[in-house]
Design a protein around this motif. Structure first.
Motif, PDB file in Angstrom:
ATOM      1  N   UNK A   8      10.738  12.554  -7.643  1.00 31.13           N
ATOM      2  CA  UNK A   8      10.147  11.753  -6.567  1.00 31.13           C
ATOM      3  C   UNK A   8      10.004  12.588  -5.301  1.00 31.13           C
ATOM      4  N   UNK A   9       8.909  12.379  -4.609  1.00 27.89           N
ATOM      5  CA  UNK A   9       8.725  13.035  -3.315  1.00 27.89           C
ATOM      6  C   UNK A   9       8.872  11.991  -2.206  1.00 27.89           C
ATOM      7  N   UNK A  10       8.808  12.448  -0.957  1.00 28.20           N
ATOM      8  CA  UNK A  10       8.998  11.536   0.173  1.00 28.20           C
ATOM      9  C   UNK A  10       7.987  10.402   0.187  1.00 28.20           C
ATOM     10  N   UNK A  11       6.742  10.693  -0.185  1.00 24.40           N
ATOM     11  CA  UNK A  11       5.703   9.657  -0.191  1.00 24.40           C
ATOM     12  C   UNK A  11       6.077   8.553  -1.170  1.00 24.40           C
ATOM     13  N   UNK A  12       6.503   8.924  -2.367  1.00 23.38           N
ATOM     14  CA  UNK A  12       6.880   7.932  -3.381  1.00 23.38           C
ATOM     15  C   UNK A  12       8.101   7.130  -2.933  1.00 23.38           C
ATOM     16  N   UNK A  13       9.024   7.781  -2.265  1.00 28.58           N
ATOM     17  CA  UNK A  13      10.211   7.082  -1.757  1.00 28.58           C
ATOM     18  C   UNK A  13       9.800   6.061  -0.703  1.00 28.58           C
ATOM     19  N   UNK A  14       8.948   6.475   0.233  1.00 29.11           N
ATOM     20  CA  UNK A  14       8.491   5.538   1.282  1.00 29.11           C
ATOM     21  C   UNK A  14       7.732   4.364   0.679  1.00 29.11           C
ATOM     22  N   UNK A  15       6.900   4.629  -0.337  1.00 29.07           N
ATOM     23  CA  UNK A  15       6.170   3.540  -0.991  1.00 29.07           C
ATOM     24  C   UNK A  15       7.133   2.568  -1.668  1.00 29.07           C
ATOM     25  N   UNK A  16       8.165   3.089  -2.325  1.00 26.03           N
ATOM     26  CA  UNK A  16       9.150   2.227  -2.980  1.00 26.03           C
ATOM     27  C   UNK A  16       9.912   1.397  -1.944  1.00 26.03           C
ATOM     28  N   UNK A  17      10.304   2.028  -0.851  1.00 26.47           N
ATOM     29  CA  UNK A  17      11.011   1.307   0.211  1.00 26.47           C
ATOM     30  C   UNK A  17      10.144   0.193   0.788  1.00 26.47           C
ATOM     31  N   UNK A  18       8.886   0.501   1.060  1.00 24.85           N
ATOM     32  CA  UNK A  18       7.967  -0.499   1.632  1.00 24.85           C
ATOM     33  C   UNK A  18       7.720  -1.647   0.669  1.00 24.85           C
ATOM     34  N   UNK A  19       7.516  -1.322  -0.601  1.00 20.95           N
ATOM     35  CA  UNK A  19       7.265  -2.369  -1.599  1.00 20.95           C
ATOM     36  C   UNK A  19       8.472  -3.299  -1.721  1.00 20.95           C
ATOM     37  N   UNK A  20       9.657  -2.728  -1.732  1.00 21.87           N
ATOM     38  CA  UNK A  20      10.862  -3.558  -1.853  1.00 21.87           C
ATOM     39  C   UNK A  20      11.087  -4.389  -0.601  1.00 21.87           C
ATOM     40  N   UNK A  21      10.838  -3.800   0.558  1.00 24.04           N
ATOM     41  CA  UNK A  21      10.977  -4.568   1.797  1.00 24.04           C
ATOM     42  C   UNK A  21      10.027  -5.765   1.780  1.00 24.04           C
ATOM     43  N   UNK A  22       8.777  -5.545   1.385  1.00 25.07           N
ATOM     44  CA  UNK A  22       7.799  -6.639   1.342  1.00 25.07           C
ATOM     45  C   UNK A  22       8.207  -7.710   0.342  1.00 25.07           C
ATOM     46  N   UNK A  23       8.640  -7.282  -0.838  1.00 26.93           N
ATOM     47  CA  UNK A  23       9.054  -8.236  -1.872  1.00 26.93           C
ATOM     48  C   UNK A  23      10.229  -9.087  -1.389  1.00 26.93           C
ATOM     49  N   UNK A  24      11.221  -8.463  -0.794  1.00 27.27           N
ATOM     50  CA  UNK A  24      12.407  -9.196  -0.343  1.00 27.27           C
ATOM     51  C   UNK A  24      12.097 -10.100   0.844  1.00 27.27           C
ATOM     52  N   UNK A  25      11.215  -9.649   1.720  1.00 27.98           N
ATOM     53  CA  UNK A  25      10.810 -10.482   2.849  1.00 27.98           C
ATOM     54  C   UNK A  25      10.078 -11.732   2.345  1.00 27.98           C
ATOM     55  N   UNK A  26       9.207 -11.569   1.351  1.00 21.88           N
ATOM     56  CA  UNK A  26       8.510 -12.714   0.770  1.00 21.88           C
ATOM     57  C   UNK A  26       9.497 -13.692   0.137  1.00 21.88           C
ATOM     58  N   UNK A  27      10.495 -13.165  -0.583  1.00 24.10           N
ATOM     59  CA  UNK A  27      11.500 -14.030  -1.204  1.00 24.10           C
ATOM     60  C   UNK A  27      12.299 -14.796  -0.145  1.00 24.10           C
ATOM     61  N   UNK A  28      12.649 -14.125   0.939  1.00 23.63           N
ATOM     62  CA  UNK A  28      13.391 -14.796   2.018  1.00 23.63           C
ATOM     63  C   UNK A  28      12.543 -15.897   2.650  1.00 23.63           C
ATOM     64  N   UNK A  29      11.248 -15.612   2.875  1.00 25.50           N
ATOM     65  CA  UNK A  29      10.356 -16.639   3.439  1.00 25.50           C
ATOM     66  C   UNK A  29      10.272 -17.845   2.514  1.00 25.50           C
ATOM     67  N   UNK A  30      10.202 -17.604   1.209  1.00 23.40           N
ATOM     68  CA  UNK A  30      10.124 -18.704   0.249  1.00 23.40           C
ATOM     69  C   UNK A  30      11.407 -19.543   0.263  1.00 23.40           C
ATOM     70  N   UNK A  31      12.576 -18.872   0.367  1.00 19.73           N
ATOM     71  CA  UNK A  31      13.845 -19.617   0.445  1.00 19.73           C
ATOM     72  C   UNK A  31      13.879 -20.497   1.684  1.00 19.73           C
ATOM     73  N   UNK A  32      13.438 -19.933   2.816  1.00 19.41           N
ATOM     74  CA  UNK A  32      13.439 -20.716   4.057  1.00 19.41           C
ATOM     75  C   UNK A  32      12.422 -21.850   3.992  1.00 19.41           C
ATOM     76  N   UNK A  33      11.278 -21.611   3.356  1.00 14.33           N
ATOM     77  CA  UNK A  33      10.272 -22.667   3.211  1.00 14.33           C
ATOM     78  C   UNK A  33      10.811 -23.805   2.344  1.00 14.33           C
ATOM     79  N   UNK A  34      11.560 -23.457   1.301  1.00 17.42           N
ATOM     80  CA  UNK A  34      12.140 -24.483   0.429  1.00 17.42           C
ATOM     81  C   UNK A  34      13.145 -25.351   1.183  1.00 17.42           C
ATOM     82  N   UNK A  35      13.750 -24.794   2.227  1.00 21.04           N
ATOM     83  CA  UNK A  35      14.687 -25.551   3.052  1.00 21.04           C
ATOM     84  C   UNK A  35      13.981 -26.290   4.185  1.00 21.04           C
ATOM     85  N   UNK A  36      12.660 -26.134   4.269  1.00 22.12           N
ATOM     86  CA  UNK A  36      11.880 -26.788   5.313  1.00 22.12           C
ATOM     87  C   UNK A  36      11.931 -26.076   6.646  1.00 22.12           C
TER      88      UNK A  36
END
Length: 178
Positions: A40-68
């Motif tokens: 892995x190079x730095x570009x691939x690492x940054x892409x993985x970090x960004x993808x995971x951040x986006x995925x986890x942020x979406x999951x957190x938003x969905x949890x909060x939406x489920x709680x109203x």
């Protein structure tokens, strides 16, 4: 690839000692399989970090939406924490990690009445001028979330050492009806 990166990612991904249940499990479970390639190079690492951040942020938003709570978060203008609250969150959260030009911080929200929405850091650019950068996210009361700020200058060794958490912004957490 820098040979110290696997050790850094072991710490970020939760292989280092930490209190039980304290890790951001979403980020860890997303990032761990993406970091298995030996070349892995730095570009691939940054892409993985960004993808995971986006995925986890979406999951957190969905949890909060489920709680109203999604409507109140959309209407909220996040405000800086008081100095006492800032210190409580900062001392409860593990140290920050800088890797591949990204600043990662697992924020442990120990505030029972706030949803952490933003983290700001102060760092230096390549001309050694102070720069403030931030990242948004969702850390509900009692949860831990990873905030990632990309494109942090990595040119001078002292730049990494000079980066520090400057402010944490939060919205009031809706209180259950009595």
């Amino acid at each position: 690839m820098n040979r110290s990166l696997p050790l850094i990612f072991a710490a970020v991904c939760g292989f280092a000692p930490a209190p039980a249940g304290a890790l951001d499990l979403c980020f860890k479970s997303c990032l761990t399989p993406r970091m298995s390639a030996p070349d892995m190079d730095d570009r691939a690492i940054r892409e993985a970090l960004s993808a995971c951040r986006s995925q986890c942020e979406d999951e957190a938003k969905q949890r909060l939406a489920a709680l109203g709570e999604d409507e109140s978060l959309r209407a909220c203008a996040a405000a800086p924490l008081s100095e006492a609250e800032f210190r409580r969150v900062r001392s409860a959260s593990p140290s920050v990690v800088g890797v591949a030009g990204a600043f990662l911080w697992e924020v442990d929200n120990v505030l029972p009445d706030k949803i952490i929405r933003r983290v700001e850091i102060s760092t230096q650019n390549m001309e050694l001028q102070e720069v403030v950068m931030g990242a948004g996210g969702y850390a509900a009361p009692g949860e831990r979330a990873t905030f990632m700020i990309g494109h942090v200058a990595d040119g001078y060794p002292a730049v990494r050492l000079s980066s520090r958490v400057r402010a944490i912004y939060a919205c009031p957490a809706p209180q259950p009806a009595k």
